[in-house]
Design an enzyme around this catalytic site. Structure first.
Site, PDB file in Angstrom:
ATOM      1  CG  ASN A 112      -2.232  -0.796   0.847  1.00  0.00           C
ATOM      2  OD1 ASN A 112      -2.435  -1.172  -0.301  1.00  0.00           O
ATOM      3  ND2 ASN A 112      -3.072  -1.032   1.839  1.00  0.00           N
TER       4      ASN A 112
ATOM      5  CB  CYS B  33      -6.246   0.529   2.772  1.00  0.00           C
ATOM      6  SG  CYS B  33      -7.473  -0.692   3.222  1.00  0.00           S
TER       7      CYS B  33
ATOM      8  NE  ARG C   4     -10.885  11.112  -8.321  1.00  0.00           N
ATOM      9  CZ  ARG C   4     -10.255  10.383  -7.418  1.00  0.00           C
ATOM     10  NH1 ARG C   4      -9.197   9.678  -7.743  1.00  0.00           N
ATOM     11  NH2 ARG C   4     -10.659  10.371  -6.171  1.00  0.00           N
TER      12      ARG C   4
END
Ligand code: NAD
Length: 462
Positions: free
Chosen positions: A220, A272, A429
């Site tokens: 991660n 996360c 985005r």
């Protein structure tokens, strides 16, 4: 046949276990949770998480070899293998607050396993945990004095929300960590065999316990680092008229760099990345490595910078004030194809604009309920509108905050006609066709590229 239990029916437990169950019809799977509403939702027509393709798999397996339940103690007693996928959020109190993982849910689960076991079991860490957690868990579990033996394995989950089904059906790799003891190696072999029902053996990696635990945090950290790296460059592109998409393409062609995860954006989110990096930072500090800690901490700081920069740019571009202006936020989920809004940049941008007293309307195909919940009290100051056309009606600006493909398919001429002029699009985005929007009449602000604006004072294209 084995009885396989999963404790925790969240995004991980709820999406992985039905897929494992579908490939292992000879075993019986039960997923338990303390959250009764969640367990009820898993057995209804409206699953608690939105994940493309998952409904179908749950429907196929539910009631055959997959069951949901809130009876945790009884199911622990009956289980041979227990996966634990309870949440491990960042600690908010005491030692390590704001960085360390809060292991209270994990520890409670371990104690509950101990109290309700009458046979030896394999306990599998599916949650993401600090390296060497298994050591503490083994100590708790094997403190029973009644002859039972627990082998704790690490089997971190690498699925990405939004593509969880695909990732689980066809994983790049499955990682299983276990101790070197005979009993632990037997447990590893049992888990390998379970996965071999659909995963080729060469994709199943077995390592020592600590490598496995640490690899999840490191995976991660590396993924988030790539996003922060390209986002750092996007800020420089905006100053220099370089185009971040062109730069990403040019560097990504180098095989040593690779083309994935080089999309500049308003920032990363999800439950996360931030949590796991902060946990890594805490571990580095704990083990006396402050330089390593600072290195990884910067990945999170860069992400916060990017979110703040995006919101600040909106305010500056709209003549230094958004107070009282209707702004339509397109997207609430932290990424497309999920209803998860945890740590979503959309919510950060929303908070920043509310501070500037903007009038916010938020639209998203699947995540509005979660966004409202996550915003807490602030949610009362936001209008949640599932229809993007209604959301944009009479708005001064649209901000694209989630890369839902639906947003690129909208009729922007119709949207432009309904908006206050000058109309702005801030594409967090880089999802939309910027040239086309500019031709329609919008002032367009992408990430890491020169804006396309008709406003003379601001514009390179004015
Ligand atoms: N979400 C992801 O994409 C992802 C991917 C890989 C790994 N992980 C890791 O997996 C773990 C779970 O993540 P998640 O996103 O599924 O979290 P989640 O919050 O969606 O789900 C956790 C569930 O555990 C339940 N729970 C907590 N304590 C319990 C207890 N004592 N008994 C029974 N149930 C209990 C909660 O009610 C909740 O439903 C975390 O450690 C996370 O870091 C998450």
């Amino acid at each position: 046949m084995s009885n396989i239990l999963c404790i925790g029916a969240g995004y991980v437990g709820g999406s992985t276990m039905p897929i494992i169950a579908s490939h292992c019809p000879e075993h019986r799977f039960v997923i338990v949770d303390i959250n009764e509403a969640r367990i009820a939702a898993w057995q209804s027509d409206h699953l608690p998480i939105y994940e493309p393709g998952l409904d179908e798999i749950v429907r196929q397996t539910l009631g055959k070899n997959l069951f949901f339940s809130t009876e945790i103690n009884r199911n622990i007693a009956e289980a041979d293998i227990i996966f634990v996928s309870v949440n491990t959020p960042t600690k908010t109190f005491g030692q390590g607050a704001g960085r360390a993982a809060d292991l209270q849910y994990w520890e409670k689960t371990a104690r509950q396993i101990l109290e309700n076991s009458t046979t030896s079991k394999i306990v599998v860490e599916k949650s993401t945990l600090p390296v060497r957690t298994a050591e503490a868990m083994e100590r708790i579990l094997n403190s029973n004095g009644n002859g039972l033996h627990f082998d704790v394995l690490s089997n971190p989950e690498f699925l990405a929300e939004g593509t969880a089904v695909r990732d689980m059906q066809n994983p790049d790799r499955v990682l299983i960590g276990g101790r070197e003891t005979e009993s632990a190696q037997k447990a590893v072999a049992t888990l390998v065999e379970l996965y071999m029902n659909w995963v080729p053996r060469e994709r199943i990696i077995t390592t020592n316990l600590w490598s496995s635990e640490l690899s999840k945090l490191v995976a991660n950290a590396f993924l988030a680092q790539r996003i922060s790296s390209i986002n750092a460059i996007s800020a420089l592109c905006e100053k220099t008229e370089a185009d971040v998409s062109e730069v990403a393409n040019a560097i990504g062609r180098d095989e040593r760099i690779g083309r994935y995860f080089l999309r500049a954006s308003v920032g990363f989110g999800g439950s996360c990345f931030q949590k796991d990096i902060l946990n890594l930072v805490y571990l580095c500090e704990y083990y006396g490595l402050p330089e390593v800690a600072r290195y990884w901490e910067q990945v999170v700081k860069m992400n916060e910078f990017q979110e703040r920069r995006f919101a600040a740019n909106m305010v500056t571009s709209m003549f230094n004030t958004v107070a009282g202006k209707r702004i339509a936020l397109f997207g609430a989920a932290f990424k497309a194809n999920t209803n998860d809004t945890r740590e979503s940049p959309a919510l950060e941008v929303c908070r920043a604009l509310l501070e500037e007293r903007a009038d916010i309307v938020m639209t998203d195909p699947h995540a509005l309920d979660n966004a409202c919940y996550d915003l807490g009290d602030l949610g009362k100051r936001v209008t949640f509108e599932p229809d993007p056309y209604i959301a944009a009606d009479r708005a001064h600006a649209i901000a694209i905050l989630t890369e839902w493909s639906q947003f690129s398919e909208l009729d922007y001429e119709r949207i432009y006609a309904s908006m206050v002029k000058p109309a702005f699009v801030f594409d967090g985005r880089n999802l939309l066709d910027h040239k086309k929007l500019y031709e329609i009449g919008f002032n367009v602000y992408p990430i890491g590229k020169a804006p396309l604006t008709r406003l003379v004072a601001n514009g390179s294209h004015g």
